[in-house]
Write a protein that holds these residues in place. Sequence first.
Motif, PDB file in Angstrom:
ATOM      1  N   TYR A 197     -17.957  31.560  32.593  1.00 53.77           N
ATOM      2  CA  TYR A 197     -16.660  31.863  31.987  1.00 53.77           C
ATOM      3  C   TYR A 197     -16.629  33.320  31.522  1.00 53.77           C
ATOM      4  O   TYR A 197     -17.626  33.836  30.979  1.00 53.77           O
ATOM      5  N   THR A 198     -15.499  33.955  31.733  1.00 51.75           N
ATOM      6  CA  THR A 198     -15.307  35.338  31.300  1.00 51.75           C
ATOM      7  C   THR A 198     -13.924  35.491  30.676  1.00 51.75           C
ATOM      8  O   THR A 198     -13.032  34.662  30.883  1.00 51.75           O
ATOM      9  N   GLN A 199     -13.773  36.562  29.915  1.00 47.83           N
ATOM     10  CA  GLN A 199     -12.465  36.982  29.416  1.00 47.83           C
ATOM     11  C   GLN A 199     -12.275  38.425  29.816  1.00 47.83           C
ATOM     12  O   GLN A 199     -13.026  39.302  29.375  1.00 47.83           O
ATOM     13  N   ASP A 200     -11.304  38.665  30.675  1.00 45.55           N
ATOM     14  CA  ASP A 200     -11.071  40.012  31.213  1.00 45.55           C
ATOM     15  C   ASP A 200     -12.374  40.593  31.765  1.00 45.55           C
ATOM     16  O   ASP A 200     -12.737  41.743  31.479  1.00 45.55           O
ATOM     17  N   THR A 201     -13.082  39.787  32.531  1.00 49.16           N
ATOM     18  CA  THR A 201     -14.346  40.112  33.225  1.00 49.16           C
ATOM     19  C   THR A 201     -15.554  40.208  32.300  1.00 49.16           C
ATOM     20  O   THR A 201     -16.674  40.414  32.776  1.00 49.16           O
ATOM     21  N   HIS A 202     -15.379  40.064  31.000  1.00 48.15           N
ATOM     22  CA  HIS A 202     -16.504  40.120  30.063  1.00 48.15           C
ATOM     23  C   HIS A 202     -17.017  38.705  29.800  1.00 48.15           C
ATOM     24  O   HIS A 202     -16.225  37.780  29.584  1.00 48.15           O
ATOM     25  N   PRO A 203     -18.336  38.477  29.814  1.00 45.41           N
ATOM     26  CA  PRO A 203     -18.874  37.135  29.537  1.00 45.41           C
ATOM     27  C   PRO A 203     -18.326  36.597  28.221  1.00 45.41           C
ATOM     28  O   PRO A 203     -18.208  37.327  27.233  1.00 45.41           O
ATOM     29  N   SER A 204     -17.975  35.308  28.226  1.00 50.63           N
ATOM     30  CA  SER A 204     -17.353  34.717  27.048  1.00 50.63           C
ATOM     31  C   SER A 204     -17.866  33.297  26.831  1.00 50.63           C
ATOM     32  O   SER A 204     -18.104  32.566  27.786  1.00 50.63           O
ATOM     33  N   THR A 205     -18.007  32.918  25.559  1.00 52.18           N
ATOM     34  CA  THR A 205     -18.385  31.557  25.195  1.00 52.18           C
ATOM     35  C   THR A 205     -17.212  30.787  24.595  1.00 52.18           C
ATOM     36  O   THR A 205     -17.395  29.697  24.058  1.00 52.18           O
ATOM     37  N   VAL A 206     -16.008  31.318  24.685  1.00 54.68           N
ATOM     38  CA  VAL A 206     -14.862  30.701  24.007  1.00 54.68           C
ATOM     39  C   VAL A 206     -14.571  29.295  24.537  1.00 54.68           C
ATOM     40  O   VAL A 206     -14.056  28.444  23.795  1.00 54.68           O
ATOM     41  N   ALA A 207     -14.914  29.019  25.775  1.00 52.09           N
ATOM     42  CA  ALA A 207     -14.647  27.699  26.347  1.00 52.09           C
ATOM     43  C   ALA A 207     -15.737  26.687  26.036  1.00 52.09           C
ATOM     44  O   ALA A 207     -15.583  25.499  26.340  1.00 52.09           O
ATOM     45  N   ALA A 208     -16.829  27.122  25.427  1.00 51.12           N
ATOM     46  CA  ALA A 208     -17.953  26.224  25.170  1.00 51.12           C
ATOM     47  C   ALA A 208     -17.550  25.065  24.269  1.00 51.12           C
ATOM     48  O   ALA A 208     -16.764  25.226  23.329  1.00 51.12           O
ATOM     49  N   PHE A 209     -18.100  23.896  24.573  1.00 50.24           N
ATOM     50  CA  PHE A 209     -17.799  22.676  23.819  1.00 50.24           C
ATOM     51  C   PHE A 209     -19.144  22.115  23.352  1.00 50.24           C
ATOM     52  O   PHE A 209     -19.786  21.352  24.062  1.00 50.24           O
ATOM     53  N   CYS A 210     -19.581  22.535  22.172  1.00 52.40           N
ATOM     54  CA  CYS A 210     -20.960  22.278  21.751  1.00 52.40           C
ATOM     55  C   CYS A 210     -21.031  21.633  20.376  1.00 52.40           C
ATOM     56  O   CYS A 210     -20.135  21.783  19.541  1.00 52.40           O
ATOM     57  N   GLY A 211     -22.157  20.952  20.143  1.00 55.30           N
ATOM     58  CA  GLY A 211     -22.443  20.392  18.834  1.00 55.30           C
ATOM     59  C   GLY A 211     -21.367  19.429  18.367  1.00 55.30           C
ATOM     60  O   GLY A 211     -20.863  18.614  19.137  1.00 55.30           O
ATOM     61  N   PRO A 212     -20.965  19.523  17.092  1.00 60.71           N
ATOM     62  CA  PRO A 212     -19.969  18.594  16.536  1.00 60.71           C
ATOM     63  C   PRO A 212     -18.529  19.000  16.838  1.00 60.71           C
ATOM     64  O   PRO A 212     -17.602  18.528  16.186  1.00 60.71           O
ATOM     65  N   ASP A 213     -18.340  19.886  17.801  1.00 64.98           N
ATOM     66  CA  ASP A 213     -16.994  20.332  18.147  1.00 64.98           C
ATOM     67  C   ASP A 213     -16.127  19.144  18.558  1.00 64.98           C
ATOM     68  O   ASP A 213     -16.624  18.129  19.043  1.00 64.98           O
ATOM     69  N   THR A 214     -14.827  19.263  18.387  1.00 65.06           N
ATOM     70  CA  THR A 214     -13.892  18.228  18.828  1.00 65.06           C
ATOM     71  C   THR A 214     -13.071  18.757  19.989  1.00 65.06           C
ATOM     72  O   THR A 214     -12.913  19.982  20.157  1.00 65.06           O
ATOM     73  N   PHE A 215     -12.508  17.831  20.769  1.00 67.03           N
ATOM     74  CA  PHE A 215     -11.699  18.255  21.900  1.00 67.03           C
ATOM     75  C   PHE A 215     -10.507  19.084  21.443  1.00 67.03           C
ATOM     76  O   PHE A 215     -10.185  20.131  22.032  1.00 67.03           O
ATOM     77  N   LEU A 216      -9.822  18.651  20.380  1.00 68.40           N
ATOM     78  CA  LEU A 216      -8.631  19.364  19.937  1.00 68.40           C
ATOM     79  C   LEU A 216      -8.963  20.766  19.429  1.00 68.40           C
ATOM     80  O   LEU A 216      -8.216  21.719  19.678  1.00 68.40           O
ATOM     81  N   ALA A 217     -10.096  20.915  18.736  1.00 71.60           N
ATOM     82  CA  ALA A 217     -10.503  22.242  18.267  1.00 71.60           C
ATOM     83  C   ALA A 217     -10.802  23.150  19.454  1.00 71.60           C
ATOM     84  O   ALA A 217     -10.428  24.330  19.472  1.00 71.60           O
ATOM     85  N   SER A 218     -11.500  22.593  20.452  1.00 77.26           N
ATOM     86  CA  SER A 218     -11.806  23.376  21.649  1.00 77.26           C
ATOM     87  C   SER A 218     -10.525  23.740  22.394  1.00 77.26           C
ATOM     88  O   SER A 218     -10.376  24.872  22.879  1.00 77.26           O
ATOM     89  N   LEU A 219      -9.606  22.783  22.504  1.00 79.27           N
ATOM     90  CA  LEU A 219      -8.344  23.059  23.183  1.00 79.27           C
ATOM     91  C   LEU A 219      -7.587  24.198  22.506  1.00 79.27           C
ATOM     92  O   LEU A 219      -7.029  25.073  23.184  1.00 79.27           O
ATOM     93  N   ARG A 220      -7.581  24.222  21.183  1.00 85.63           N
ATOM     94  CA  ARG A 220      -6.887  25.306  20.468  1.00 85.63           C
ATOM     95  C   ARG A 220      -7.502  26.668  20.801  1.00 85.63           C
ATOM     96  O   ARG A 220      -6.778  27.656  20.965  1.00 85.63           O
ATOM     97  N   ARG A 221      -8.838  26.732  20.891  1.00 83.98           N
ATOM     98  CA  ARG A 221      -9.485  28.002  21.246  1.00 83.98           C
ATOM     99  C   ARG A 221      -9.098  28.436  22.660  1.00 83.98           C
ATOM    100  O   ARG A 221      -8.820  29.606  22.909  1.00 83.98           O
ATOM    101  N   VAL A 222      -9.126  27.472  23.573  1.00 83.29           N
ATOM    102  CA  VAL A 222      -8.798  27.802  24.964  1.00 83.29           C
ATOM    103  C   VAL A 222      -7.352  28.277  25.076  1.00 83.29           C
ATOM    104  O   VAL A 222      -7.056  29.248  25.793  1.00 83.29           O
TER     105      VAL A 222
END
Length: 270
Positions: A197-222
């Motif tokens: 995953y990248t953002q404007d060609t720069h490596p990005s972890t914004v799409a990561a879904f890790c640990g106690p994360d929730t789907f809705l929290a991840s969706l908001r970031r995406v």
Amino acid sequence: MTDGPWDVIPGCDRDCARHARPPAPAYATALRGAAFAAAVRRALADGGRLADPARLRAHARALLGALGVRLDGAGPLRAPATGPGTLVVANHISWLDIPALLAVDPVAVLAKREVGGWPLIGGLARRAGTHFIDRTSPRGLPQVVAGLTEILASGRSVAVFPQATTWCTADAGVFRRATFQAALDAGAPVRPVTLTYTQDTHPSTVAAFCGPDTFLASLRRVLAARGLAVRVTAHPPLPPGRCRDRRELAALARDAVLGAAGNAPTYRGG
């Protein structure tokens, strides 16, 4: 702490998921959210027809487009062979991994049981023909492998995430070996696939879904991510009979997936 034979202790937590670029303004995020909800409704309206490969691919691409996620993919994922299907093995970063794979080549997917209960995505996963794993049941593991073997032997291809958990980058984690036994038993080729995953060609972890994360929290970031893109790189398939056992097969697949990027051609999704 792990819950079952498919679980591993995650090496990432939700703090790993970060924007590589300033988040989009609230109005842009809201527009994307509305577009995503509409795309989900259209997909759900297809009912059982959603499992049709052409329709599934089109809906997966529409979902990514609604989220503002650009697709750079290599296809097809299935090995060009008759007989058994292909075991597609990919690293696992995000819930977006599944629509990204389906947008390139709509194979069946093996996912944890919890995905079936997620809002929006759960209903889509069930209608798309996803096969669910109960990771809390040690006694169910042989049945899962046997079922996967049967699917592959029938000529259908299946995508699995052998890391058994998500990581924020594409170069971490170990591969569980159980699903590779199914490929050996069915005489099926294994296709290693790398997701990044990248953002404007720069490596990005914004799409990561890790640990106690929730789907809705991840969706908001995406939804708020600027210039987010997912790249699907398919490496050369590992033919059946190349490896002596599942340990060797899993190691070769892991080296391909988590190592240097392959030379497979890619195309810009649209």
